[in-house]
Write an enzyme that holds these catalytic residues in place. Sequence first.
Site, PDB file in Angstrom:
ATOM      1  N   ASN A 157      11.749   2.996   3.051  1.00 35.15           N
ATOM      2  CA  ASN A 157      11.645   3.148   4.151  1.00 35.15           C
ATOM      3  C   ASN A 157      12.540   2.225   5.112  1.00 35.15           C
ATOM      4  O   ASN A 157      11.959   1.194   5.068  1.00 35.15           O
ATOM      5  CB  ASN A 157      10.148   3.548   4.550  1.00 35.15           C
ATOM      6  CG  ASN A 157       9.905   3.802   6.000  1.00 35.15           C
ATOM      7  OD1 ASN A 157      10.734   3.684   6.739  1.00 35.15           O
ATOM      8  ND2 ASN A 157       8.692   4.229   6.223  1.00 35.15           N
ATOM      9  N   HIS A 198      13.224  11.510   8.398  1.00 35.80           N
ATOM     10  CA  HIS A 198      12.935  10.268   8.263  1.00 35.80           C
ATOM     11  C   HIS A 198      12.537   9.845   6.794  1.00 35.80           C
ATOM     12  O   HIS A 198      11.780  10.805   6.375  1.00 35.80           O
ATOM     13  CB  HIS A 198      11.887   9.766   9.294  1.00 35.80           C
ATOM     14  CG  HIS A 198      11.378   8.358   8.674  1.00 35.80           C
ATOM     15  ND1 HIS A 198      12.211   7.510   8.645  1.00 35.80           N
ATOM     16  CD2 HIS A 198      10.213   7.956   8.724  1.00 35.80           C
ATOM     17  CE1 HIS A 198      11.351   6.368   8.403  1.00 35.80           C
ATOM     18  NE2 HIS A 198      10.325   6.776   8.605  1.00 35.80           N
ATOM     19  N   CYS A 213       9.591   3.869  13.338  1.00 36.49           N
ATOM     20  CA  CYS A 213      10.482   4.681  12.383  1.00 36.49           C
ATOM     21  C   CYS A 213      11.008   5.947  13.200  1.00 36.49           C
ATOM     22  O   CYS A 213      11.885   6.407  12.722  1.00 36.49           O
ATOM     23  CB  CYS A 213       9.514   5.212  11.324  1.00 36.49           C
ATOM     24  SG  CYS A 213       9.068   3.726  10.374  1.00 36.49           S
TER      25      CYS A 213
HETATM   26  O1  UT7 Z   1       7.578   5.406   8.282  1.00 42.58           O
HETATM   27  C1  UT7 Z   1       6.333   5.512   9.171  1.00 42.58           C
HETATM   28  C2  UT7 Z   1       5.753   6.732   8.628  1.00 42.58           C
HETATM   29  N1  UT7 Z   1       4.873   6.400   7.431  1.00 42.58           N
HETATM   30  C3  UT7 Z   1       4.779   7.095   6.477  1.00 42.58           C
HETATM   31  O2  UT7 Z   1       4.949   8.100   6.692  1.00 42.58           O
HETATM   32  C4  UT7 Z   1       3.558   6.585   5.371  1.00 42.58           C
HETATM   33  C5  UT7 Z   1       2.727   7.638   5.213  1.00 42.58           C
HETATM   34  N2  UT7 Z   1       1.826   7.205   3.969  1.00 42.58           N
HETATM   35  C6  UT7 Z   1       1.926   7.283   2.684  1.00 42.58           C
HETATM   36  O3  UT7 Z   1       3.318   7.537   2.263  1.00 42.58           O
HETATM   37  C7  UT7 Z   1       0.957   7.272   1.525  1.00 42.58           C
HETATM   38  O4  UT7 Z   1      -0.177   7.401   2.172  1.00 42.58           O
HETATM   39  C8  UT7 Z   1       1.356   5.748   0.890  1.00 42.58           C
HETATM   40  C9  UT7 Z   1       2.276   5.965   0.163  1.00 42.58           C
HETATM   41  C10 UT7 Z   1       1.268   4.621   1.595  1.00 42.58           C
HETATM   42  C11 UT7 Z   1       0.117   5.736  -0.154  1.00 42.58           C
HETATM   43  O5  UT7 Z   1      -0.291   6.934  -0.923  1.00 42.58           O
HETATM   44  P1  UT7 Z   1      -1.723   7.314  -1.206  1.00 42.58           P
HETATM   45  O6  UT7 Z   1      -1.620   8.674  -1.986  1.00 42.58           O
HETATM   46  O7  UT7 Z   1      -1.930   7.988   0.271  1.00 42.58           O
HETATM   47  O8  UT7 Z   1      -2.538   6.391  -1.823  1.00 42.58           O
HETATM   48  P2  UT7 Z   1      -3.584   5.799  -1.096  1.00 42.58           P
HETATM   49  O9  UT7 Z   1      -3.487   4.707  -0.177  1.00 42.58           O
HETATM   50  O10 UT7 Z   1      -4.847   6.577  -1.062  1.00 42.58           O
HETATM   51  O11 UT7 Z   1      -3.996   4.685  -2.363  1.00 42.58           O
HETATM   52  C12 UT7 Z   1      -4.535   5.230  -3.559  1.00 42.58           C
HETATM   53  C13 UT7 Z   1      -4.796   4.147  -4.373  1.00 42.58           C
HETATM   54  C14 UT7 Z   1      -5.776   3.106  -3.880  1.00 42.58           C
HETATM   55  O12 UT7 Z   1      -6.717   2.842  -5.015  1.00 42.58           O
HETATM   56  P3  UT7 Z   1      -8.302   3.331  -4.942  1.00 42.58           P
HETATM   57  O13 UT7 Z   1      -8.805   2.993  -3.653  1.00 42.58           O
HETATM   58  O14 UT7 Z   1      -7.975   4.768  -5.281  1.00 42.58           O
HETATM   59  O15 UT7 Z   1      -8.732   2.648  -6.206  1.00 42.58           O
HETATM   60  C15 UT7 Z   1      -4.918   1.868  -3.586  1.00 42.58           C
HETATM   61  O16 UT7 Z   1      -5.696   0.712  -3.658  1.00 42.58           O
HETATM   62  O17 UT7 Z   1      -3.642   3.334  -4.929  1.00 42.58           O
HETATM   63  C16 UT7 Z   1      -3.880   2.011  -4.850  1.00 42.58           C
HETATM   64  N3  UT7 Z   1      -2.554   1.411  -4.263  1.00 42.58           N
HETATM   65  C17 UT7 Z   1      -1.755   0.976  -5.213  1.00 42.58           C
HETATM   66  N4  UT7 Z   1      -1.821   0.879  -6.570  1.00 42.58           N
HETATM   67  C18 UT7 Z   1      -0.587   0.512  -7.054  1.00 42.58           C
HETATM   68  C19 UT7 Z   1      -2.441   1.034  -3.144  1.00 42.58           C
HETATM   69  N5  UT7 Z   1      -1.053   0.797  -3.223  1.00 42.58           N
HETATM   70  C20 UT7 Z   1      -0.855   0.538  -4.620  1.00 42.58           C
HETATM   71  C21 UT7 Z   1       0.520  -0.134  -5.250  1.00 42.58           C
HETATM   72  N6  UT7 Z   1       0.312  -0.215  -6.607  1.00 42.58           N
HETATM   73  N7  UT7 Z   1       1.618  -0.706  -4.461  1.00 42.58           N
END
Ligand code: UT7
Length: 321
Positions: free
Chosen positions: A278, A248, A115
């Site tokens: 993204n 980005h 990225c």
């Molecule tokens: O381009 C390169 C750089 N990349 C980035 O900058 C990405 C950086 N990371 C992020 O943008 C965020 O961490 C995400 C958008 C990927 C995720 O957001 P988050 O607030 O960190 O969520 P999380 O991964 O902590 O997941 C929260 C919950 C989990 O459930 P539990 O464990 O709390 O019960 C996941 O299983 O959301 C669940 N979950 C989803 N639920 C519905 C994960 N993906 C999904 C989904 N739909 N697609």
Amino acid sequence: MIRSRILAAGGYLPSDLVTNEALAQRYNLDTSDEWIVERSGIRQRHIAAPGETTSAMGAAAARDAMARAGILPADVDAVIVATATPDSSFPATAVRIQAQLGITQGFAFDILAACTGFVYALSVADSMIRSGSARCALVIGAEAYSRILDWTDRASCVLFGDGAGAVVLRAEADAEHGILSTHLHADGRLADILHVEGGPGSTGGTGLLRMAGREVFKHAVTKLASVVDEALEANGLARHDIAWLVPHQANIRIIEAMGKKLGLAPERVVVTVDRHANTSAASIPLALADAEAAGKFQRGDVVLMEAIGGGLTWGSALARW
Ligand code: UT7
């Protein structure tokens, strides 16, 4: 004094526009529009058609940028493509694009910094122009992430999209306008928090993207804040000197945090993540093209670009328009 100046930006997005709801249905994902919008700001993405290559998308974006800049194939002496999803291991996607554009002089190569790829490519092109190795470069970010996503992993597959963006970078005898600085960073110890599992040199196949989202998020906020400070300090500029932030486009929460850090009004931060998702190395040049099409940048405006991605890699580019 020779500086490299962005003459124009162009973009290309595949015609298959897929909303969050349609994506969930298409791939049978246990997710919702509400979750995706709330956690990432993404509402839709474009997905390449079967047979639509990274080089074809990159060439389309480059054609758009060249038309806007009034540049002909005979004017271009460097094609530098940032991509993590090349058409093939070799030749470089850049030479495919060079051929598709009818450019027969100069050189062409790819850069891989995920990225952060566009910022890396812009930095290399800027250095080569200032050192006299090139006079007019196409700097392109082009990606077909839909081909390396694990469509059973809802935590990652909802976040990415396909597309390409490009800029025309030309040598100008101008001390004031153009690329003012670039700063690149990498820390390979963090390679596994965002990577493609497998590939031609390890498993022999095409691997799939794996991301520890929360980990990447944490590094994104701190490392992007530090590159922003680094860019300002290196140029003796203050936060209020920045007219536009072109970040980005990975997550609206990260984008807004950077805008806030710079004290910028929300309308001074270019946002496309809602429409493009993204697109990795394509996201900044697509955002530049979007902003230019909307007539946002005025001559003299200071534009700050920043990115973080697999590697980990991160960096900034600062330009005066
Ligand atoms: O381009 C390169 C750089 N990349 C980035 O900058 C990405 C950086 N990371 C992020 O943008 C965020 O961490 C995400 C958008 C990927 C995720 O957001 P988050 O607030 O960190 O969520 P999380 O991964 O902590 O997941 C929260 C919950 C989990 O459930 P539990 O464990 O709390 O019960 C996941 O299983 O959301 C669940 N979950 C989803 N639920 C519905 C994960 N993906 C999904 C989904 N739909 N697609």
